[in-house]
Design an enzyme around this catalytic site. Structure first.
Site, short mmCIF file in Angstrom:
data_model
loop_
_atom_site.label_atom_id
_atom_site.label_comp_id
_atom_site.label_asym_id
_atom_site.label_seq_id
_atom_site.Cartn_x
_atom_site.Cartn_y
_atom_site.Cartn_z
N PHE A 1 0.61 9.20 -2.25
CA PHE A 1 0.60 7.81 -1.78
C PHE A 1 -0.76 7.20 -2.06
O PHE A 1 -1.76 7.89 -2.09
CB PHE A 1 0.90 7.76 -0.29
CG PHE A 1 2.33 7.44 0.01
CD1 PHE A 1 2.67 6.21 0.54
CD2 PHE A 1 3.33 8.34 -0.27
CE1 PHE A 1 3.99 5.89 0.81
CE2 PHE A 1 4.64 8.05 -0.01
CZ PHE A 1 4.98 6.82 0.52
N TRP B 1 0.84 -1.21 0.00
CA TRP B 1 0.00 0.00 0.00
C TRP B 1 0.87 1.26 0.00
O TRP B 1 0.53 2.26 -0.62
CB TRP B 1 -0.91 0.00 1.23
CG TRP B 1 -1.76 1.23 1.36
CD1 TRP B 1 -2.98 1.45 0.80
CD2 TRP B 1 -1.46 2.41 2.12
NE1 TRP B 1 -3.46 2.70 1.16
CE2 TRP B 1 -2.54 3.31 1.97
CE3 TRP B 1 -0.38 2.81 2.91
CZ2 TRP B 1 -2.57 4.56 2.57
CZ3 TRP B 1 -0.40 4.06 3.51
CH2 TRP B 1 -1.49 4.92 3.34
N HIS B 2 2.01 1.19 0.68
CA HIS B 2 2.88 2.36 0.77
C HIS B 2 3.58 2.67 -0.55
O HIS B 2 3.93 3.83 -0.79
CB HIS B 2 3.93 2.17 1.86
CG HIS B 2 3.42 2.41 3.25
ND1 HIS B 2 2.73 1.45 3.96
CD2 HIS B 2 3.48 3.50 4.05
CE1 HIS B 2 2.40 1.94 5.15
NE2 HIS B 2 2.84 3.18 5.22
N GLY B 3 3.82 1.68 -1.38
CA GLY B 3 4.50 1.97 -2.63
C GLY B 3 4.58 0.75 -3.53
O GLY B 3 4.67 -0.38 -3.06
#
Length: 764
Positions: free
Chosen positions: A764, A613-615
């Protein structure tokens, strides 16, 4: 041959006496470019054009061997054609060694030549401003003898006078270096900034000079907004104002008037190069206007909610442009899905409408965030050559006349946050924990409320919707508390996070092999503080702004580096995301209800997906998996041995130390640009730790080390101490708050980098 990261190699084989008129290649977002020539004759390069990721184009037109005057005196037609093609906003002229060697006594003649040159450039390119950059300090090295050139000071004074007489900007590179003799110190430093000839800079020296120039151009507010305006303020290391006694030409007055009109329309125009974020002056102007009109409608709930919904949409437009349409699409889809879920009588029908919400939100997130990652992974595994193609950009270009690139997919601002927030709403309605919102304006306001829209916290509908139905309330103490949170957040972001990033962390992570193991280690610990101050600073500001409008957002950080284990860390770090992952992923997987082994598997799955989810990168997956493994080990340890270490002071201190170091080194996967940089950092720390002379190193990094130390010290203060100074701030009279705000504004303005720096979680 020309090569760059991710680029093909282009080469040309020439016979003697032949020439290439143009060699161009698209290097993508290359971090480095290498140009290699073969043959006996050194080539002449007459032009290099580089475009940055942000769309800033830099064109170099060097004149090899020129003393700085000849090229404008001949070949005017060619020069005119070049500037017509470039249409520059700013022309920078930099003078070098030949000026120092050739101009010895007749400075009046030299000044007239400079003025003739600048006036000709302004005639050829009337829409551009001109910046003269003085010669640097130099010395003549013959054998063991090093003699500084004695005429540099006079040349610099003449150049400055010419700039004043022509209404041009001027930057004193000579004084920025330290004046006469400074080149010797630059050349004899532990890591030389000047080559052995005491004339030409090394790569690090060039970077240093460039940083000084950019600092004075942008941090000092010179040319910060409108480079076409002949306006600037004196800088510490050089002056960029037209000079005393110089008059502003009529054409410049016209530019100033045009710029004022441009400034008036800036609030309602989306500019991707000027992010509309909490640290930008334009945002606080927006806040003043928003609060002014809010004071007219806050007593009537319908008017208040509708007004805040509209300005939230406006805020997202200013932040993300046409991606506002995606936010509206999410709002409409989940509003209808929740109503249909509630109305459906059959369980399968409810599941269908929930699935509609899941597919629309996660599908949108996957398209924008993970398409390139998926394509790249498939190509690497199967040796295929699929390429990313942005179909939505093509549709927008066709229907709306936009000019988006179709070869890469731009990540919309805040999409990870507002999709998760909206998705939690439909899931809660499906679980019958929440009644659907009947008014689409209220629901749209919940999804888009601008303080937390871009980077959280992720607010549950059960926490926010009841506030929509309540009247406005804000006590004097709450207003002071809001002001405290906003001030604290701005200090965290600008004074700590941006400063240590600009002056150390970004440099080390960009080229870890150029720094010692000690510097790499400081950068790693510094990044832990940077990302905390950046992210928690954002949420502090968001909570404070929301409170001014009468809405209470949940806390998102609680001194995470005081955590005694990883489970404790995730109860303190990004709390709203931790709760989301727990309630909508970990518990549906089975949570801790099926034994310690299954609990560990569930934690690994949850945190690995949390990392993704962060990247969209394998590095983020590894970062999430590391935290998942640490959580599983913590759960296993506590299952067999208990958690008594949390209550023993000595054991707890040791546990905090271990947890902090684990989290700090895990951040390397989060921050490093690639795995090669991670390996390099580890190698430097293991094999090249000693940086040289410790006293010199500590002196060079004293401000950075003191700021990092102060930041961690404030973070680790007991809660009672923090509550003490928060309460003291709240009790200060209104006049004291006004004085504090004035002093804070001055300090933050002085500390700002080259414009507003986006928050780490901005896209993000």
């Amino acid at each position: 041959s020309v090569s760059g990261e991710g680029a093909e190699i282009f080469s040309a084989h020439l016979e003697q006496g032949s020439e290439i008129r143009e060699l161009s290649c698209d290097l993508g977002y290359a971090k480095s470019v290498t140009v290699t020539f073969s043959g006996r004759v050194s080539p002449d390069i007459y032009g290099v054009s580089i475009e940055s990721r942000e769309g800033v184009v830099v064109d170099n037109i060097p004149q090899r061997g020129s003393a700085g005057l000849e090229f404008t005196m001949v070949g005017r037609e060619n020069l005119q054609q070049a500037f017509n093609l470039l249409s520059p906003d700013l022309i920078v002229i930099n003078y070098g060694l030949n000026v120092v060697k050739n101009v010895r006594d007749d400075y009046a003649f030299y000044r007239k030549g400079l003025e003739r040159q600048v006036r000709l450039l302004k005639e050829i390119a009337p829409g551009a401003s001109v910046l003269l950059v003085s010669v640097s300090d130099m010395a003549a090295a013959e054998g063991d003898s090093i003699e500084p050139y004695g005429n540099i000071g006079a040349i610099v004074a003449t150049q400055k006078e010419a700039a004043a007489n022509t209404g041009s900007f001027f930057w004193d590179c000579y004084s920025a270096m330290g004046g006469e003799g400074s080149v010797i110190a630059w050349a004899e430093a532990d890591e030389p900034l000047v080559q052995d000839d005491y004339v030409h800079f090394t790569s690090r020296g060039s970077d240093s000079i460039a940083s000084m120039l950019v600092h004075d151009m942008f941090i000092r507010d010179t040319l910060r907004r409108y480079v076409r305006i002949s306006y600037a303020s004196p800088a510490s290391t050089g002056e960029m104002n037209p000079g005393p006694g110089s008059s502003v030409p009529d054409e410049q007055k016209g530019k100033i008037e045009a710029a004022l009109r441009q400034a008036a329309s800036a609030l309602i125009r989306y500019d991707p190069q000027k992010p509309f974020i909490f640290t930008s002056p334009s945002f606080w102007l927006f806040m003043l206007v928003a609060l002014l009109f809010f004071s007219l409608v806050y007593r009537r709930k319908v008017a208040r909610n509708s007004y805040l919904f509209l300005i939230s949409l406006f805020f997202y437009y200013k932040t993300g442009g046409l991606f506002l349409l995606l936010l509206i699409l999410v709002t409409i889809t989940d509003y209808l899905a929740a109503i249909l879920i509630n109305r459906a009588e059959r369980r399968n029908s409810k599941r269908f409408f929930l699935l509609l919400s899941l597919v629309s939100n996660l599908g949108m997130l996957a398209y924008f965030k993970y398409s390139a990652f998926i394509v790249s992974t498939v190509n690497n595994i199967f040796g295929s050559s699929f390429r990313v193609y942005d179909y939505l950009a093509e549709l927008s270009n066709t229907l709306l006349g936009t000019s988006f690139s179709i070869d890469s997919i731009i990540l919309p601002v805040g999409i990870s946050f507002f999709t998760f927030q909206s998705l939690s709403y439909t899931i809660d309605v499906y679980r019958r924990k929440l009644e659907p919102v009947r008014n689409i304006i209220d629901f749209g306001f919940y999804v888009s409320f601008f303080p937390q829209l871009v980077a959280g916290p992720i607010v549950r509908a059960s926490e926010f919707i009841p506030q929509l139905r309540a009247g406005f309330s804000l006590t004097e103490r709450e207003a002071a508390h809001a002001l405290f949170l906003i001030s604290k957040g701005l200090v965290k972001k600008i004074v700590i996070s941006d400063f240590i990033a600009l002056n150390l962390i970004d440099r080390v992570f960009a080229s870890p092999g150029s720094f010692s193991g000690f510097e790499n280690l400081v950068a790693i610990y510094g990044y832990g503080l940077q990302i905390y101050c950046d992210f928690s600073g954002y949420t502090d500001i968001a909570i404070g702004i929301a409170l001014f409008f009468g809405f209470r957002l949940p806390i998102n950080f609680n001194s995470p580096y005081k955590a005694a284990d990883i489970a404790d860390f995730w109860r303190r770090w990004h709390i709203s995301l931790s709760r989301w992952l727990r309630d909508y992923l970990y518990i549906p997987l089975g949570g801790n209800r099926k034994g310690w082994f299954r609990t560990g598997i569930n934690l690994m799955i949850t945190m690995t997906l949390g990392g993704l989810w962060h990247g969209a990168s394998l590095r983020f997956i590894i970062w999430g998996a590391l935290h998942g493994a640490a959580l599983a080990l913590t759960k296993t340890f506590n299952y067999f041995f208990g958690d008594g270490y949390r209550r023993n002071r000595v054991l707890r201190a040791f546990a905090v130390f271990l947890t902090f170091n684990f989290v700090s080194f895990s951040w390397v996967f989060f921050r490093a640009p690639d795995f090669e940089s991670i390996r390099t950092m580890a190698g430097q720390i293991a094999s090249s730790f000693v940086p040289g002379s410790w006293p010199e190193v500590l002196k060079a990094y004293s401000s950075i080390l003191m700021l990092i130390g102060a930041g961690y010290f404030m973070h680790l203060l007991p809660d009672s101490v923090k509550e003490g100074y928060r309460g003291l701030f709240i009790r200060i009279p209104l006049a004291g708050h006004a004085v504090f705000l004035l002093l804070l504004a001055v300090m933050l303005w002085q500390m700002r980098g080259g414009g507003a720096t986006p928050f780490i979680y901005f896209r993000f």
